[in-house]
Enzyme design. Sequence first.
Site, PDB file in Angstrom:
ATOM      1  N   GLU B  45      39.058  36.299  54.854  1.00 40.32           N
ATOM      2  CA  GLU B  45      40.427  36.809  54.771  1.00 40.32           C
ATOM      3  C   GLU B  45      40.551  38.101  55.583  1.00 40.32           C
ATOM      4  O   GLU B  45      39.788  39.045  55.357  1.00 40.32           O
ATOM      5  CB  GLU B  45      40.783  37.070  53.299  1.00 40.32           C
ATOM      6  CG  GLU B  45      40.832  35.787  52.487  1.00 40.32           C
ATOM      7  CD  GLU B  45      40.618  36.006  50.996  1.00 40.32           C
ATOM      8  OE1 GLU B  45      40.554  37.169  50.553  1.00 40.32           O
ATOM      9  OE2 GLU B  45      40.505  34.997  50.275  1.00 40.32           O
ATOM     10  N   GLU B  76      39.411  31.796  48.184  1.00 37.34           N
ATOM     11  CA  GLU B  76      37.968  32.048  48.251  1.00 37.34           C
ATOM     12  C   GLU B  76      37.154  30.769  48.066  1.00 37.34           C
ATOM     13  O   GLU B  76      36.145  30.566  48.740  1.00 37.34           O
ATOM     14  CB  GLU B  76      37.565  33.091  47.207  1.00 37.34           C
ATOM     15  CG  GLU B  76      38.077  34.499  47.523  1.00 37.34           C
ATOM     16  CD  GLU B  76      39.544  34.700  47.176  1.00 37.34           C
ATOM     17  OE1 GLU B  76      40.115  33.837  46.481  1.00 37.34           O
ATOM     18  OE2 GLU B  76      40.132  35.710  47.618  1.00 37.34           O
ATOM     19  N   PHE B  99      36.360  41.506  48.414  1.00 39.14           N
ATOM     20  CA  PHE B  99      35.817  42.435  47.413  1.00 39.14           C
ATOM     21  C   PHE B  99      35.019  41.621  46.410  1.00 39.14           C
ATOM     22  O   PHE B  99      35.289  40.427  46.219  1.00 39.14           O
ATOM     23  CB  PHE B  99      36.936  43.187  46.675  1.00 39.14           C
ATOM     24  CG  PHE B  99      37.564  44.283  47.474  1.00 39.14           C
ATOM     25  CD1 PHE B  99      37.053  45.572  47.435  1.00 39.14           C
ATOM     26  CD2 PHE B  99      38.664  44.028  48.278  1.00 39.14           C
ATOM     27  CE1 PHE B  99      37.642  46.586  48.181  1.00 39.14           C
ATOM     28  CE2 PHE B  99      39.243  45.031  49.030  1.00 39.14           C
ATOM     29  CZ  PHE B  99      38.731  46.321  48.982  1.00 39.14           C
ATOM     30  N   PHE B 102      36.790  39.459  43.947  1.00 39.99           N
ATOM     31  CA  PHE B 102      37.589  38.412  44.577  1.00 39.99           C
ATOM     32  C   PHE B 102      36.751  37.163  44.872  1.00 39.99           C
ATOM     33  O   PHE B 102      37.285  36.109  45.202  1.00 39.99           O
ATOM     34  CB  PHE B 102      38.211  38.910  45.899  1.00 39.99           C
ATOM     35  CG  PHE B 102      39.188  40.036  45.740  1.00 39.99           C
ATOM     36  CD1 PHE B 102      39.477  40.577  44.497  1.00 39.99           C
ATOM     37  CD2 PHE B 102      39.840  40.555  46.846  1.00 39.99           C
ATOM     38  CE1 PHE B 102      40.378  41.622  44.354  1.00 39.99           C
ATOM     39  CE2 PHE B 102      40.745  41.597  46.719  1.00 39.99           C
ATOM     40  CZ  PHE B 102      41.012  42.133  45.475  1.00 39.99           C
ATOM     41  N   PRO B 105      36.691  33.294  42.233  1.00 38.23           N
ATOM     42  CA  PRO B 105      37.245  31.931  42.325  1.00 38.23           C
ATOM     43  C   PRO B 105      36.325  30.966  43.070  1.00 38.23           C
ATOM     44  O   PRO B 105      36.458  29.753  42.933  1.00 38.23           O
ATOM     45  CB  PRO B 105      38.560  32.138  43.096  1.00 38.23           C
ATOM     46  CG  PRO B 105      38.916  33.554  42.856  1.00 38.23           C
ATOM     47  CD  PRO B 105      37.605  34.295  42.772  1.00 38.23           C
ATOM     48  N   HIS B 145      37.926  45.917  42.231  1.00 41.68           N
ATOM     49  CA  HIS B 145      37.475  46.240  43.592  1.00 41.68           C
ATOM     50  C   HIS B 145      36.091  46.900  43.604  1.00 41.68           C
ATOM     51  O   HIS B 145      35.623  47.318  44.644  1.00 41.68           O
ATOM     52  CB  HIS B 145      38.466  47.186  44.282  1.00 41.68           C
ATOM     53  CG  HIS B 145      39.758  46.537  44.652  1.00 41.68           C
ATOM     54  ND1 HIS B 145      40.686  46.153  43.721  1.00 41.68           N
ATOM     55  CD2 HIS B 145      40.276  46.182  45.859  1.00 41.68           C
ATOM     56  CE1 HIS B 145      41.720  45.602  44.330  1.00 41.68           C
ATOM     57  NE2 HIS B 145      41.495  45.609  45.634  1.00 41.68           N
TER      58      HIS B 145
END
Lengths: 367, 348
Positions: B45, B76, B99, B102, B105, B145
């Site tokens: 991303e 992800e 991060f 993140f 998923p 994060h």
Amino acid sequence: MQHDDLLPRDTPVALIDEHGAAVADERYAMPDDDTLLRAYRGLVEGRRINDQAYALVRQGRLAVYPSSHGQEACQVGASLVLGEHDWLFPTYRDSVAVIGCGVSPADAMVLLKGDWHSGYDPAEHRVAPQATPLATQLLHAVGFAQAAKHRGEDTVVLALCGDGATSEGDFHEAMNFAAVFHVPVVFFVQNNEFAISVPLSRQTAAPSLAHKAIGYGMPGQRVDGNDVAAVLAVLGEAVERARSGGGPSLIEAHTYRMQAHTNADDDTRYRERDEVKAWVARDPLSRMRAHLLSRGLLDDAAEERLAAGAESIASALRDALNTDADLDPEDLFRFVTADRSTQLEEQWQLLRGEIERSSLTDAGGHR
Amino acid sequence: MTIAHDDINIDTNRHVVGTMTMAAALNRALADAIQEDPGVVVFGEDVGALGGVFRITDGLAERFGEDRCFDTPLAESGIIGTAVGMAMNGMRPVVEMQFDAFALPAFEQVVSHVAKLGNRTRGGVRMPIVIRIPFGGGIGGVEHHCDSSEAYYAHTPGLTVVAPSTPQDAYSLLRAAIASPDPVVFLEPKKLYWSKGEVDTSITADLGTARVVREGTDVTVLAYAAMVPVALEAAEIAASEGRSVQVIDVRSLSPFDDATVTAAVRGTGRAVVVAEAPGYVSVAGEIQARVFERCFEYLEAPVRRVTGFDTPFAPPKLEHWYLPDADRILDAIDSLHWDDEPAEGAAR
């Protein structure tokens, strides 16, 4: 592409009706006679393999078998539309399609027998390992096709899943990636009405699963999943469109799982017997048989030959599964990574010691 | 290249030698790998035009084209799942999870497929995938994060998990990770992205090895990633107080370099393990257990752990209370049953 071109038909494409009569279609042509005969042989063999595997579960030779009895037209169609360089990404219920791509029935059952997690080399037959988690393999199919496109190869990837898988996030991500990157993938959903016990109405509120395609910007189509001629025509067109740079598409086959999800499932708890019986009349084998007989493409002698061929496949499968493989416990450690770590080597030495000690004592336990 | 390097020299072997940030070293490693191996592709991303939110992929799309470094849809699981298919079809994907939290998923793809496909297929399919994850706190980042997820990955058989603490290791370990036939979870300590150090691109590093950072004779401090500089700071202070602290950068969380660590702790007889992740069921706990099992007869004191608390990662204004610092490490060192125990409450 116009939006109308992305929408599936209101009724599934069919080329042979439930009585075996040909149905004219303005877009999809009836496959040639040789292809129809090959497909029928696939149906007969696939049914025999399904029934044999089911029996082997009852005899305790297979740990589990997710039968595709009733879905053979989808399985055979999937294996027959693929070209020499194409790949199949199957699920656990797609053993007949895997076998149709050249994997031996015994190798296709290794996972279900419990000898190992996959019984064949994917590259040898261009068949990915059968996936158990739902929809995850659809993303693998997309990535595989991306790599082929990156290198300028004309490989097409056919990715299989069931109706339940369309509710998973990975289904959505796979459709979206495939459309955004315009890769040569055909998504083939075998909608057999149930995800174990949960009916389609609890998976989606869409007009059909094929209607989902337009949301991603790819064409969707519905096909009668018990009509192998229609499956071949619709899948075949999608594969050729992908090969010629037309991008991905989503095909939904309307079919029915005639048996329980697996031997561990009791399907009398979630569906009426009358519903199951109603689908017997739409059986993919009897329909195709009636069609071939009516056109003089099949006779008693040919049927006997087909039955004998299927019986010998079943017999070989029985023999293979009635033989216990000589399993090597070191295999537990051999394939985890390319190079075995010190930790895994230490653990293997521990197990080796246990094996050596147990071979010296009758009980095999602590002395 | 748009990354600004200070003081870079190209030597006669075309190797870069110079001082650069960890971010620049990672960028350099990606660029060199893309250039040398046509199978290497970098995606994720915002890694294209933007160059990544931490600019680790800065300039790669521009320099090598969108075939080699590209943005994906924001998904992800899709990023990792398509990487699996690419690896099956002969490529070497290097993906960025923007991060740490993140990446969750995609956890099913990592655990069920990336880690297992080689084993499932008896080596018929290999997964030469590198999953780059900026991890850890210390940058004032808000919720989701700043997590430290290494235990999830290190607990998964089939995954190699490494975390560099210097620009040199960032370069060398990333090159080794990309070259590896096996999947590597490459944890990048966010706090150290802008730390500078000498990098020689001809230096290689083996995955699966620890590194002795500082020699010492009284106690061994085992740390990784952003905790290595903290351990070094503690070692400096301890030295001024007359204690000689050895610091080891564990750097490979799986597989673990028992040989180096065992030899080191046997040499000093005392050990402290430092990590910023919560300590319960953690990599720090695993290291502690391994040291106990292998060094028990050599130990003068229990092996201590200094970790983050067993709380969700702290909000930015509280994170300095959460993260282990030199004082917390020094307190742990002080507790290791010394013959010359300092007086209770002695000033530091």
